[in-house]
Motif scaffolding. Structure first.
Motif, PDB file in Angstrom:
ATOM      1  N   LEU A 219       0.843  -1.215   0.207  1.00 31.44           N
ATOM      2  CA  LEU A 219      -0.065  -0.176  -0.142  1.00 31.44           C
ATOM      3  C   LEU A 219       0.902   1.280   0.027  1.00 31.44           C
ATOM      4  CD1 LEU A 219      -2.960   1.386   0.289  1.00 31.44           C
ATOM      5  CD2 LEU A 219      -2.645   1.128   2.762  1.00 31.44           C
ATOM      6  N   ALA A 220       1.863   1.230   0.685  1.00 38.30           N
ATOM      7  CA  ALA A 220       2.742   2.268   0.670  1.00 38.30           C
ATOM      8  C   ALA A 220       3.300   2.789  -0.479  1.00 38.30           C
ATOM      9  CB  ALA A 220       3.842   2.165   1.960  1.00 38.30           C
ATOM     10  N   ARG A 221       3.553   1.646  -1.398  1.00 37.91           N
ATOM     11  CA  ARG A 221       4.106   1.992  -2.739  1.00 37.91           C
ATOM     12  C   ARG A 221       3.355   3.215  -3.505  1.00 37.91           C
ATOM     13  NH1 ARG A 221       9.431   0.313  -3.627  1.00 37.91           N
ATOM     14  NH2 ARG A 221       9.553  -1.656  -2.714  1.00 37.91           N
ATOM     15  N   TYR A 222       2.235   3.161  -3.544  1.00 35.58           N
ATOM     16  CA  TYR A 222       1.196   4.009  -4.264  1.00 35.58           C
ATOM     17  C   TYR A 222       0.220   4.673  -3.699  1.00 35.58           C
ATOM     18  CZ  TYR A 222       3.961   1.570  -7.876  1.00 35.58           C
ATOM     19  OH  TYR A 222       5.092   0.995  -8.213  1.00 35.58           O
ATOM     20  N   GLY A 223      -0.279   4.224  -2.626  1.00 35.28           N
ATOM     21  CA  GLY A 223      -1.210   4.925  -1.529  1.00 35.28           C
ATOM     22  C   GLY A 223      -2.604   4.586  -1.719  1.00 35.28           C
ATOM     23  N   LYS A 224      -3.024   4.427  -2.842  1.00 38.74           N
ATOM     24  CA  LYS A 224      -4.679   3.962  -3.131  1.00 38.74           C
ATOM     25  C   LYS A 224      -5.097   2.507  -2.873  1.00 38.74           C
ATOM     26  CE  LYS A 224      -5.507   7.202  -7.000  1.00 38.74           C
ATOM     27  NZ  LYS A 224      -5.921   7.199  -8.350  1.00 38.74           N
ATOM     28  N   SER A 225      -4.178   1.532  -3.078  1.00 40.98           N
ATOM     29  CA  SER A 225      -4.477   0.169  -2.478  1.00 40.98           C
ATOM     30  C   SER A 225      -2.903  -0.468  -2.666  1.00 40.98           C
ATOM     31  CB  SER A 225      -5.492  -0.397  -3.571  1.00 40.98           C
ATOM     32  OG  SER A 225      -4.892  -1.040  -4.833  1.00 40.98           O
ATOM     33  N   PRO A 226      -3.120  -1.966  -2.327  1.00 45.29           N
ATOM     34  CA  PRO A 226      -1.746  -2.416  -2.330  1.00 45.29           C
ATOM     35  C   PRO A 226      -1.598  -3.144  -3.871  1.00 45.29           C
ATOM     36  CG  PRO A 226      -3.219  -3.871  -1.086  1.00 45.29           C
ATOM     37  CD  PRO A 226      -4.006  -2.577  -1.702  1.00 45.29           C
ATOM     38  N   TYR A 227      -2.607  -3.163  -4.758  1.00 46.03           N
ATOM     39  CA  TYR A 227      -2.715  -3.842  -5.966  1.00 46.03           C
ATOM     40  C   TYR A 227      -2.135  -3.296  -7.260  1.00 46.03           C
ATOM     41  CZ  TYR A 227      -5.397  -6.968  -2.469  1.00 46.03           C
ATOM     42  OH  TYR A 227      -5.647  -7.386  -1.480  1.00 46.03           O
ATOM     43  N   LEU A 228      -1.825  -4.113  -8.046  1.00 49.03           N
ATOM     44  CA  LEU A 228      -1.574  -3.463  -9.500  1.00 49.03           C
ATOM     45  C   LEU A 228      -2.393  -4.466 -10.481  1.00 49.03           C
ATOM     46  CD1 LEU A 228       2.314  -3.125  -9.187  1.00 49.03           C
ATOM     47  CD2 LEU A 228       0.730  -1.425  -8.996  1.00 49.03           C
ATOM     48  N   TYR A 229      -2.503  -4.005 -11.755  1.00 46.58           N
ATOM     49  CA  TYR A 229      -3.205  -4.727 -12.605  1.00 46.58           C
ATOM     50  C   TYR A 229      -2.790  -4.326 -13.971  1.00 46.58           C
ATOM     51  CZ  TYR A 229      -6.755  -6.887 -15.345  1.00 46.58           C
ATOM     52  OH  TYR A 229      -7.672  -7.610 -16.520  1.00 46.58           O
ATOM     53  N   PRO A 230      -2.174  -5.199 -14.819  1.00 46.16           N
ATOM     54  CA  PRO A 230      -1.694  -5.172 -16.119  1.00 46.16           C
ATOM     55  C   PRO A 230      -2.976  -4.443 -17.249  1.00 46.16           C
ATOM     56  CG  PRO A 230      -2.185  -7.313 -16.072  1.00 46.16           C
ATOM     57  CD  PRO A 230      -2.306  -6.692 -14.526  1.00 46.16           C
ATOM     58  N   LEU A 231      -2.375  -3.436 -17.843  1.00 47.04           N
ATOM     59  CA  LEU A 231      -3.122  -2.907 -18.891  1.00 47.04           C
ATOM     60  C   LEU A 231      -3.294  -3.991 -20.052  1.00 47.04           C
ATOM     61  CD1 LEU A 231      -2.077   0.868 -19.686  1.00 47.04           C
ATOM     62  CD2 LEU A 231      -3.762   0.022 -18.073  1.00 47.04           C
ATOM     63  N   TYR A 232      -4.759  -4.118 -20.553  1.00 52.64           N
ATOM     64  CA  TYR A 232      -5.083  -5.009 -21.166  1.00 52.64           C
ATOM     65  C   TYR A 232      -5.339  -6.412 -20.757  1.00 52.64           C
ATOM     66  CZ  TYR A 232      -3.765  -1.406 -24.844  1.00 52.64           C
ATOM     67  OH  TYR A 232      -3.388  -0.276 -25.396  1.00 52.64           O
ATOM     68  N   GLY A 233      -5.373  -6.926 -19.580  1.00 50.75           N
ATOM     69  CA  GLY A 233      -5.519  -7.855 -18.986  1.00 50.75           C
ATOM     70  C   GLY A 233      -4.611  -8.727 -18.622  1.00 50.75           C
ATOM     71  N   LEU A 234      -4.985  -9.907 -17.743  1.00 52.20           N
ATOM     72  CA  LEU A 234      -3.874 -10.756 -17.231  1.00 52.20           C
ATOM     73  C   LEU A 234      -3.292 -11.734 -18.322  1.00 52.20           C
ATOM     74  CD1 LEU A 234      -5.605 -12.125 -13.877  1.00 52.20           C
ATOM     75  CD2 LEU A 234      -3.731 -10.364 -14.194  1.00 52.20           C
ATOM     76  N   GLY A 235      -3.994 -11.736 -19.503  1.00 53.10           N
ATOM     77  CA  GLY A 235      -3.469 -12.276 -20.668  1.00 53.10           C
ATOM     78  C   GLY A 235      -2.137 -11.990 -21.186  1.00 53.10           C
ATOM     79  N   GLU A 236      -1.483 -10.528 -20.738  1.00 53.31           N
ATOM     80  CA  GLU A 236      -0.513  -9.977 -21.104  1.00 53.31           C
ATOM     81  C   GLU A 236       0.697 -10.640 -20.372  1.00 53.31           C
ATOM     82  OE1 GLU A 236       0.112  -6.965 -23.369  1.00 53.31           O
ATOM     83  OE2 GLU A 236      -1.707  -8.476 -23.845  1.00 53.31           O
ATOM     84  N   LEU A 237       0.233 -11.314 -19.182  1.00 53.71           N
ATOM     85  CA  LEU A 237       1.528 -11.994 -18.145  1.00 53.71           C
ATOM     86  C   LEU A 237       2.193 -13.268 -18.834  1.00 53.71           C
ATOM     87  CD1 LEU A 237      -0.160 -11.542 -14.753  1.00 53.71           C
ATOM     88  CD2 LEU A 237       2.075 -10.477 -15.575  1.00 53.71           C
ATOM     89  N   PRO A 238       1.305 -14.127 -19.345  1.00 56.05           N
ATOM     90  CA  PRO A 238       1.844 -15.268 -19.963  1.00 56.05           C
ATOM     91  C   PRO A 238       2.674 -14.939 -21.304  1.00 56.05           C
ATOM     92  CG  PRO A 238      -0.525 -15.262 -20.094  1.00 56.05           C
ATOM     93  CD  PRO A 238       0.004 -14.482 -19.170  1.00 56.05           C
ATOM     94  N   GLN A 239       2.027 -13.908 -22.191  1.00 54.91           N
ATOM     95  CA  GLN A 239       2.699 -13.632 -23.308  1.00 54.91           C
ATOM     96  C   GLN A 239       4.152 -13.103 -23.041  1.00 54.91           C
ATOM     97  OE1 GLN A 239       0.609 -11.949 -26.328  1.00 54.91           O
ATOM     98  NE2 GLN A 239      -1.437 -11.787 -25.441  1.00 54.91           N
ATOM     99  N   GLY A 240       4.226 -12.094 -21.627  1.00 51.21           N
ATOM    100  CA  GLY A 240       5.342 -11.687 -21.411  1.00 51.21           C
ATOM    101  C   GLY A 240       6.477 -12.485 -20.890  1.00 51.21           C
ATOM    102  N   PHE A 241       5.904 -13.584 -20.365  1.00 55.70           N
ATOM    103  CA  PHE A 241       6.852 -14.788 -19.986  1.00 55.70           C
ATOM    104  C   PHE A 241       7.284 -15.574 -21.029  1.00 55.70           C
ATOM    105  CE2 PHE A 241       5.904 -13.629 -15.543  1.00 55.70           C
ATOM    106  CZ  PHE A 241       7.017 -13.755 -15.121  1.00 55.70           C
ATOM    107  N   ALA A 242       6.447 -15.781 -22.173  1.00 56.37           N
ATOM    108  CA  ALA A 242       6.613 -16.515 -23.432  1.00 56.37           C
ATOM    109  C   ALA A 242       7.720 -15.628 -24.340  1.00 56.37           C
ATOM    110  CB  ALA A 242       5.335 -16.633 -24.147  1.00 56.37           C
TER     111      ALA A 242
END
Length: 459
Positions: A219-242
């Motif tokens: 939470l201290a990183r950005y203040g609003k909440s402790p959570y992040l989310y990738p633009l264009y959805g979670l499908g970006e994560l496996p593509q990034g690791f690919a």
């Protein structure tokens, strides 16, 4: 055709994000990796579905989406929603492997907890505790003292422990020490420490204190909440690791079904696909490939809801998480709600996507999530799925087959990362090192009103 690899990764069901992450990590470690997927896209059930017409087809809904839903290509809908803790394990994996170069993130705007039919912002700092309407005046003071204690707690410094033994004192006793009531215990254990049940209460408190610290640090990183989310959805994560795996010499094959896992003397030696054999020393896969080496451990219901409004009583947040603690609705498991919107490039302009999830306890799963669904009304369209959860019974010591667990109902990646670390340790015999090389990387954060800004994170 016979090809030789050190590691073959097979992905298909809702764990393919795990397999993609592991294939990327193993490639960085110098392993010769082949990643095969039955599907024509990365991530399988952890993918983001686009266009919207494909989501309708996937859930066998008749007809096409109405014109009010906008352009189908504007949608990227997660089948299994998860947020990233800003200071959590997955973000650290992204940093160590430099997958952050392929992704842009937004901060989730709020974290809320359910109490007696209403939702409240989760207080996780001393200032928020004193301002929160979730507690009475005297309980606010006690909770503030508790947060100060947790923030200062150091297992290597007896002066900070205040008589608490981190390896013997239970979390129930810690709550009792600060005279915290049941409602405060509920949101602390389930919304800050992110436990799914109350079993943690009778375990040594060290893990709970570390979880609460992680929430506060994130939470201290950005203040609003402790959570992040990738633009264009979670499908970006496996593509990034690919992409990461490919850079380090990994080979990816989509639309490649596996017909047989080849064994010799009880140990995997390869896989057969379309008449060809690819040989390997180790195999990573999900339970769907070897059902006889896994066991069903439960079910999860997920309800994807499309709306034209933010959730009420969240200050019109464009994204948020809501946790409904089990005791608030007389259940054994929490109910989770996560919401993202058009501001994350996952929906058409003015549209919101909320996903409700929980562990199934009865033969009427949709009724189990009714408290969460009531918070979302009105809902324009919903998509309901009920998935079986499996865990491996073969840990891979002899067979060298390493199976992942299917995703649970939580809306964060911490339990998923525990599974990744467990598989990594079983494969290599060593712990995953988050401090490797003392790397410094860049995480890109984007918001609606400013250009992309860069922040340096060091581990």
């Amino acid at each position: 055709c016979v090809c030789h690899y050190e590691t073959i990764v097979s992905g298909n069901t809702d764990t393919s994000n795990i397999e993609c992450i592991l294939s990327g990590i193993m490639s960085v470690k110098g392993k010769k990796v082949l990643h095969m997927d039955r599907n024509s896209y990365y991530g399988a059930e952890s993918a983001s579905i686009t266009p919207l017409e494909d989501l309708y087809k996937r859930f066998s809904l008749p007809g096409a989406p109405p014109e009010s839903m906008g352009k189908g290509r504007d949608w990227n809908v997660d089948l299994i929603p998860k947020f990233l803790m800003a200071n959590g394990q997955l973000v650290r994996m992204l940093l160590i492997t430099q997958v952050t170069r392929y992704l842009d993130f937004k901060v989730i705007e709020g974290s809320f907890v359910y109490k007696k039919g209403s939702i409240y912002k989760v207080p996780s700092t001393e200032t928020e505790a004193l301002a929160s309407s979730l507690m009475g005046l005297f309980e606010k003071r006690r909770f503030r003292k508790f947060l100060v204690f947790v923030a200062n707690f150091d297992e290597n410094d007896p002066k900070t422990m205040e008589g608490v033994d981190p390896n013997k004192t239970t979390m129930r006793d810690v709550f009792k020490k600060f005279d915290l009531g049941q409602d405060v215990i509920d949101f602390t254990g389930h919304s800050l420490a992110l436990y799914r049940t109350d079993e943690y209460l009778d375990l040594p408190c060290m893990d709970s204190l570390n979880r609460i610290k992680l929430y506060s640090e994130s939470l201290a990183r950005y203040g609003k909440s402790p959570y992040l989310y990738p633009l264009y959805g979670l499908g970006e994560l496996p593509q990034g690791f690919a992409r990461l795996s490919a850079i380090y010499g990994g080979t990816y094959m989509l639309n490649k079904p596996i017909e047989e896992i080849v064994m010799e003397d009880g140990k995997v030696v390869g896989v057969k696909s379309e008449g060809e054999i690819a040989r390997c020393k180790q195999l990573i896969c999900d339970p769907s490939y070897l059902m006889d080496r896994s066991t069903k451990v439960g079910q999860v219901i997920r309800v994807i809801c499309i709306m034209s409004h933010p959730i009420k009583n969240t200050s019109d947040a464009n994204s948020c998480q809501i946790i409904i603690p089990q005791n608030q609705v007389n259940r054994k498991h929490d109910i989770y709600v996560c919401m993202i919107s058009y501001t994350h490039n996952v929906a058409a302009q003015g549209k919101y996507v909320a996903i409700v999830s929980t562990t199934v306890e009865t033969d009427n799963p949709e009724m189990e999530v009714k408290p969460a669904m009531d918070l979302l009304e009105p809902v324009e369209q919903k998509f309901v799925s009920i998935s079986d959860q499996y865990a491996p019974t073969d840990m891979g010591a002899e067979s060298q087959i390493f199976m992942s667990r299917t995703y649970d109902a939580t809306t964060h990646f911490e339990t998923t990362c525990d599974d990744i670390k467990d598989i990594y340790k079983r494969m290599t015999g060593t712990e995953f090192d988050f401090t490797e090389a003392g790397w410094v990387f860049v995480v890109k954060l984007t918001n609606c009103f400013k250009m992309t800004k860069c922040l340096l994170w060091q581990y």
